[in-house]
Each structure stands twice: as structure tokens, then as C-alpha cells.
Design an enzyme around this catalytic site. Structure first.
Site, mmCIF file in Angstrom:
data_model
loop_
_atom_site.group_PDB
_atom_site.id
_atom_site.type_symbol
_atom_site.label_atom_id
_atom_site.label_comp_id
_atom_site.label_asym_id
_atom_site.label_seq_id
_atom_site.Cartn_x
_atom_site.Cartn_y
_atom_site.Cartn_z
ATOM 1 N N THR A 133 37.585 43.332 37.838
ATOM 2 C CA THR A 133 38.179 44.637 37.549
ATOM 3 C C THR A 133 37.114 45.623 37.073
ATOM 4 O O THR A 133 36.065 45.209 36.556
ATOM 5 C CB THR A 133 39.246 44.459 36.443
ATOM 6 N N ASP A 134 37.408 46.916 37.203
ATOM 7 C CA ASP A 134 36.502 47.933 36.657
ATOM 8 C C ASP A 134 36.548 47.961 35.126
ATOM 9 O O ASP A 134 35.674 48.563 34.494
ATOM 10 C CB ASP A 134 36.819 49.319 37.234
ATOM 11 N N GLU A 135 37.548 47.302 34.545
ATOM 12 C CA GLU A 135 37.695 47.372 33.082
ATOM 13 C C GLU A 135 36.541 46.686 32.351
ATOM 14 O O GLU A 135 36.325 46.932 31.163
ATOM 15 C CB GLU A 135 39.045 46.783 32.647
ATOM 16 N N TYR A 158 41.595 41.290 27.498
ATOM 17 C CA TYR A 158 41.658 41.072 28.950
ATOM 18 C C TYR A 158 40.302 41.371 29.588
ATOM 19 O O TYR A 158 39.745 40.535 30.316
ATOM 20 C CB TYR A 158 42.743 41.958 29.578
ATOM 21 N N LYS A 162 37.620 38.840 31.511
ATOM 22 C CA LYS A 162 37.178 39.026 32.895
ATOM 23 C C LYS A 162 35.647 39.172 32.941
ATOM 24 O O LYS A 162 34.989 38.670 33.857
ATOM 25 C CB LYS A 162 37.840 40.259 33.515
HETATM 26 N N1 LIG Z 1 46.213 44.649 39.285
HETATM 27 C C1 LIG Z 1 45.099 45.373 39.251
HETATM 28 O O1 LIG Z 1 45.160 46.604 39.194
HETATM 29 C C2 LIG Z 1 43.740 44.708 39.338
HETATM 30 C C3 LIG Z 1 42.613 45.502 39.545
HETATM 31 C C4 LIG Z 1 41.372 44.869 39.665
HETATM 32 C C5 LIG Z 1 41.268 43.499 39.569
HETATM 33 N N2 LIG Z 1 42.376 42.754 39.343
HETATM 34 C C6 LIG Z 1 42.218 41.288 39.276
HETATM 35 O O2 LIG Z 1 42.861 40.758 40.431
HETATM 36 C C7 LIG Z 1 43.437 39.493 40.126
HETATM 37 C C8 LIG Z 1 44.910 39.496 40.472
HETATM 38 O O3 LIG Z 1 45.563 40.524 39.753
HETATM 39 P P1 LIG Z 1 47.131 40.743 39.880
HETATM 40 O O4 LIG Z 1 47.413 42.126 39.417
HETATM 41 O O5 LIG Z 1 47.585 40.302 41.209
HETATM 42 O O6 LIG Z 1 47.646 39.703 38.774
HETATM 43 P P2 LIG Z 1 49.087 39.069 38.578
HETATM 44 O O7 LIG Z 1 49.258 38.917 37.111
HETATM 45 O O8 LIG Z 1 50.111 39.834 39.346
HETATM 46 O O9 LIG Z 1 48.976 37.633 39.263
HETATM 47 C C9 LIG Z 1 48.206 36.603 38.738
HETATM 48 C C10 LIG Z 1 48.595 35.320 39.453
HETATM 49 O O10 LIG Z 1 47.753 34.272 38.946
HETATM 50 C C11 LIG Z 1 48.556 33.141 38.682
HETATM 51 N N3 LIG Z 1 47.941 32.370 37.583
HETATM 52 C C12 LIG Z 1 47.805 32.756 36.287
HETATM 53 N N4 LIG Z 1 47.236 31.778 35.581
HETATM 54 C C13 LIG Z 1 46.990 30.760 36.446
HETATM 55 C C14 LIG Z 1 46.380 29.482 36.305
HETATM 56 N N5 LIG Z 1 45.940 29.054 35.113
HETATM 57 N N6 LIG Z 1 46.268 28.704 37.390
HETATM 58 C C15 LIG Z 1 46.722 29.138 38.616
HETATM 59 N N7 LIG Z 1 47.324 30.331 38.790
HETATM 60 C C16 LIG Z 1 47.443 31.145 37.721
HETATM 61 C C17 LIG Z 1 49.905 33.697 38.267
HETATM 62 O O11 LIG Z 1 50.948 32.739 38.419
HETATM 63 C C18 LIG Z 1 50.043 34.884 39.200
HETATM 64 O O12 LIG Z 1 50.662 34.526 40.404
HETATM 65 C C19 LIG Z 1 43.145 39.233 38.653
HETATM 66 O O13 LIG Z 1 42.017 38.411 38.563
HETATM 67 C C20 LIG Z 1 42.862 40.608 38.085
HETATM 68 O O14 LIG Z 1 41.989 40.532 36.986
HETATM 69 C C21 LIG Z 1 43.615 43.322 39.236
#
Ligand SMILES: NC(=O)c1ccc[n+]([C@@H]2O[C@H](COP(=O)([O-])OP(=O)(O)OC[C@H]3O[C@@H](n4cnc5c(N)ncnc54)[C@H](O)[C@@H]3O)[C@@H](O)[C@H]2O)c1
Length: 350
Positions: A133-135, A158, A162
Site C-alpha cells: 500500500t502507499d500508506e 496497519y 505492511k
Molecule cells: N484496499 C485497498 O485500498 C488497498 C490498497 C493497496 C494495497 N492493499 C493491499 O492489498 C491486499 C488486499 O487488500 P483488500 O482490500 O482486498 O483486503 P481485504 O481485507 O478485503 O481482504 C483480505 C483477505 O485476506 C484474507 N486473509 C486475512 N488473513 C489471512 C490469513 N492469515 N491467511 C489467509 N488469508 C487471510 C481474508 O480472509 C480476506 O479474504 C492487502 O495486502 C492490502 O494491504 C489494499
């Protein structure tokens, strides 16, 4: 191409599974623990597709991960599994450290073992993309952009978890040669987004004519990217990215949170008119502790090197997203009635 997608039942992961299977014709193993944030209904479009498989398991479970890798024999790993909500990381950071830091360590070790046993040619072509993430870069002032070399300055549990995972991922490249690539993306939005995050929460509250909470003065700026455009970038990074490199991904869509909420009010008003604008439902509430003021990504590297650019403007993407929530009550109504009803999280007052 055979890809293990960790966290494939989450918001971005499910979009990855749908796009990789249905548009690229790749074979995907969705490896997901199914936390509160997961929803297998988001995978309905690929559920019965021969190119899609699912295993319910934890990335912290080394034996389960090793077995899944050996059995599925992937060409690449796309690591998305994480705890992802900043407010929840303020209330209960331990799970973020466990999954995001320790889980990434377990994953890197299990994948390294698998990768070292591959025949030479497959080992050369193998890739691990760690999705971040950009965070991790912290908070910007009114000007400037995050580039790949911006020093890390995480400010929430968080973001810190990350950042730690990113450092591990990078060091597995420099130390062991594991072909890891890191992507750092800005805020995503789009269909199938769990309704604890700003955009889906506001859409659903607006549809149900509930109060629309805005943290602090509402002038916190985020750089929005449609999830489908993020997944397109991830596919390019997976196939064309250079091991050991980082790629920042963002949509050139900086908006203040208040502006996003007002735009959603106007879009919902157009679709479901009411006597007075839904903007009157906007309520300013206590700010998030340590709330980062501004994020903005310079995606010049992924654009120049991999030819990626976003296909949807924020206005198009947001209108499409509002319409999706209106048309797909079957997806979100059970979540609102069950796992998360919209209550305030992350005030650090426990
Ligand atoms: N949503 C955003 O805006 C954004 C932006 C940049 C990066 N990200 C990154 O992208 C990734 C996905 O984000 P998202 O928004 O889809 O998250 P989300 O919370 O919607 O989904 C996370 C998924 O990971 C699974 N999970 C959690 N813990 C687990 C574990 N211990 N073992 C196996 N599975 C597990 C959960 O069941 C869920 O399905 C993350 O790594 C997040 O940091 C998200």
C-alpha cells in the site's frame, strides 16, 4: 500460467481471481483463511470454472501452505492476504502483526523452499508479487508525490505491519534471490468492497438514508484507483515486472474525503431521488487518531516500464460502483445485517 493468490476471497483478491481466470485464462488457486473480510459470494463468477480452485487455510500455517504449493505447482504467487482496515488496526493491532508480518514471513519461507526445488528453467521464470500500500510512505503535505524511493514512514499499526512485510519481502530477494516484486498501490474502490471502508459505507448509508460520517474536517486526501485497474497493473507486474523492483500504482485521482462523500450523495440522489439532497446526511465525527493527511502516488515507473495506465476515470468508476451496490443487494445486505452493521471503529479509547 498457474498463480497462487493469497487473500483471494477479499476485495482486491476476488477481483484478481475473476480477472485472471475469466480474462487471462490463467489457473488460480485462491488460498484464503476466510476472515470477517472474506466473501466467497464475490467469487460466484468463477466458482465453477475449471481454472479456479479454493483452499481455506491460514498463511501462518506453514504445513498447509507447503502442501498447497507442492500440490498446485504454481508459476507465480500473488500475495494479498492481510488484515487491511486501519481502524481495526487501531483497536486490535495484534492480528495485523500476526497475519501481515509473521504470515508474510511464513509465506516467504514456504515459497523459498518450493522455488529452490523447481527445475532451473521454471525457477528462472518464477515470480512472487507482494501487494502493498502507499500508506507505508506516511503522510504528504499539500504538494509532492510518493515515488518508489520515498523513505518509509508508516504511521498506523496497519501501515507499520505492511511496511515490515515489505522489508521482509525485499530482503528475501537480496538475501536469497527469491524473485520478489513489490507493488504499492493507492486506495482502491469498486464492486464487492466490504462495507467498512469509506466508499462502500457511504454508498450503503446513503441508499438507506442513514447519517454519513466524515472523519475530522473531511479534508484528508486520498488517491483513488478502481480495483479492476489495480488488477490490470498486477497482471503486468507479474508478467513483466523486474524482480527486486518496486512499482507504485495510482490513478491520478486525488480527492478530499468530503468531496468523495458529496459526490456519492449526488450519484445516489440521481438514482433514487428524495425531497432533499442526501448531502444533508453528512455528519462530521471525531477524527481517526494519527489520521494521515494526504496520499498521492506518482505511477510514472509502472506507466513507462510496463505500459500501464488506468482505464476508468474516478467519475465513471464511482458512478458504476454506486450502480453496482444498488443492483446487488444480495451481496451486501447479509453483511450489513451480520458481520458489520456500520458502527464506528478505531477511536483508540479501549
Ligand atoms: N484496499 C485497498 O485500498 C488497498 C490498497 C493497496 C494495497 N492493499 C493491499 O492489498 C491486499 C488486499 O487488500 P483488500 O482490500 O482486498 O483486503 P481485504 O481485507 O478485503 O481482504 C483480505 C483477505 O485476506 C484474507 N486473509 C486475512 N488473513 C489471512 C490469513 N492469515 N491467511 C489467509 N488469508 C487471510 C481474508 O480472509 C480476506 O479474504 C492487502 O495486502 C492490502 O494491504 C489494499
Amino acid at each position: 500460467m498457474r498463480v497462487v493468490v493469497t487473500g483471494g476471497a477479499g476485495f482486491i483478491g476476488s477481483a484478481v481471481c475473476r480477472q485472471f481466470v475469466l480474462e487471462h485464462g490463467w489457473t488460480v488457486l485462491n488460498y484464503d483463511k476466510l476472515t470477517y473480510a472474506a466473501n466467497l459470494r464475490s467469487l460466484d463468477p468463477v466458482q465453477d470454472h475449471p481454472g479456479y480452485r479454493f483452499v481455506q487455510a491460514d498463511i501462518c500455517d506453514r504445513a498447509a501452505l507447503t502442501a498447497a504449493l507442492d500440490e498446485f505447482a504454481p508459476d507465480a504467487i500473488l500475495h494479498l492476504a492481510a488484515e487491511s482496515h486501519v481502524d481495526r488496526s487501531i483497536d486490535a493491532p495484534a492480528e495485523f502483526i500476526r497475519t501481515n508480518v509473521l504470515g508474510t514471513h511464513v509465506l516467504l519461507e514456504a515459497v523459498r523452499r518450493y522455488w529452490t526445488r523447481l527445475p532451473k528453467e521454471r525457477r528462472q521464470d518464477f515470480r512472487v508479487v507482494h501487494v502493498s500500500t502507499d500508506e507505508v510512505y506516511g503522510s504528504l503535505g499539500e504538494t509532492g508525490y510518493f515515488v518508489e524511493t520515498t523513505p518509509y514512514d508508516p504511521r498506523s499499526p496497519y501501515a507499520a505491519s505492511k511496511a515490515a512485510a515489505d522489508h521482509l519481502a525485499r530482503s528475501w530477494y537480496t538475501t536469497y534471490g527469491l524473485p520478489v516484486i513489490i507493488s504499492n498501490c493507492s486506495n482502491n474502490y469498486g464492486p464487492y468492497h466490504f462495507p467498512e471502508k469509506l466508499i462502500p459505507l457511504t454508498i450503503l448509508n446513503a441508499l438507506e438514508e442513514k447519517l454519513l460520517p466524515v472523519y475530522g474536517d473531511g479534508m484528508h486526501v486520498r488517491d483513488w484507483l478502481h480495483v479492476e485497474d489495480h488488477v490490470r497493473a498486477l497482471a503486468l507486474i507479474l508478467t513483466g515486472g523486474r524482480p527486486g523492483e518496486k512499482y507504485n500504482v495510482g490513478g491520478h485521482n486525488e480527492r478530499a474525503n468530503l468531496q468523495v462523500v458529496q459526490t456519492i450523495c449526488d450519484l445516489v440522489d440521481d438514482l433514487l431521488p428524495r425531497p432533499r439532497s442526501r448531502r444533508e446526511l453528512i455528519t462530521f465525527v471525531a477524527d481517526r487518531p494519527g489520521h494521515d493527511r494526504r496520499y498521492a502516488i506518482d505511477p510514472g515507473k509502472v506507466e513507462a516500464e510496463l505500459g500501464w495506465s488506468p482505464t476508468l476515470s474516478f467519475e465513471q468508476g464511482l458512478a458504476q460502483t454506486v450502480q453496482w451496490y444498488l443492483n446487488n443487494r444480495w451481496w451486501w445486505e447479509p453483511l450489513r445485517a451480520g458481520v458489520y452493521g456500520g458502527e464506528r471503529l478505531g477511536l483508540a479509547d479501549a
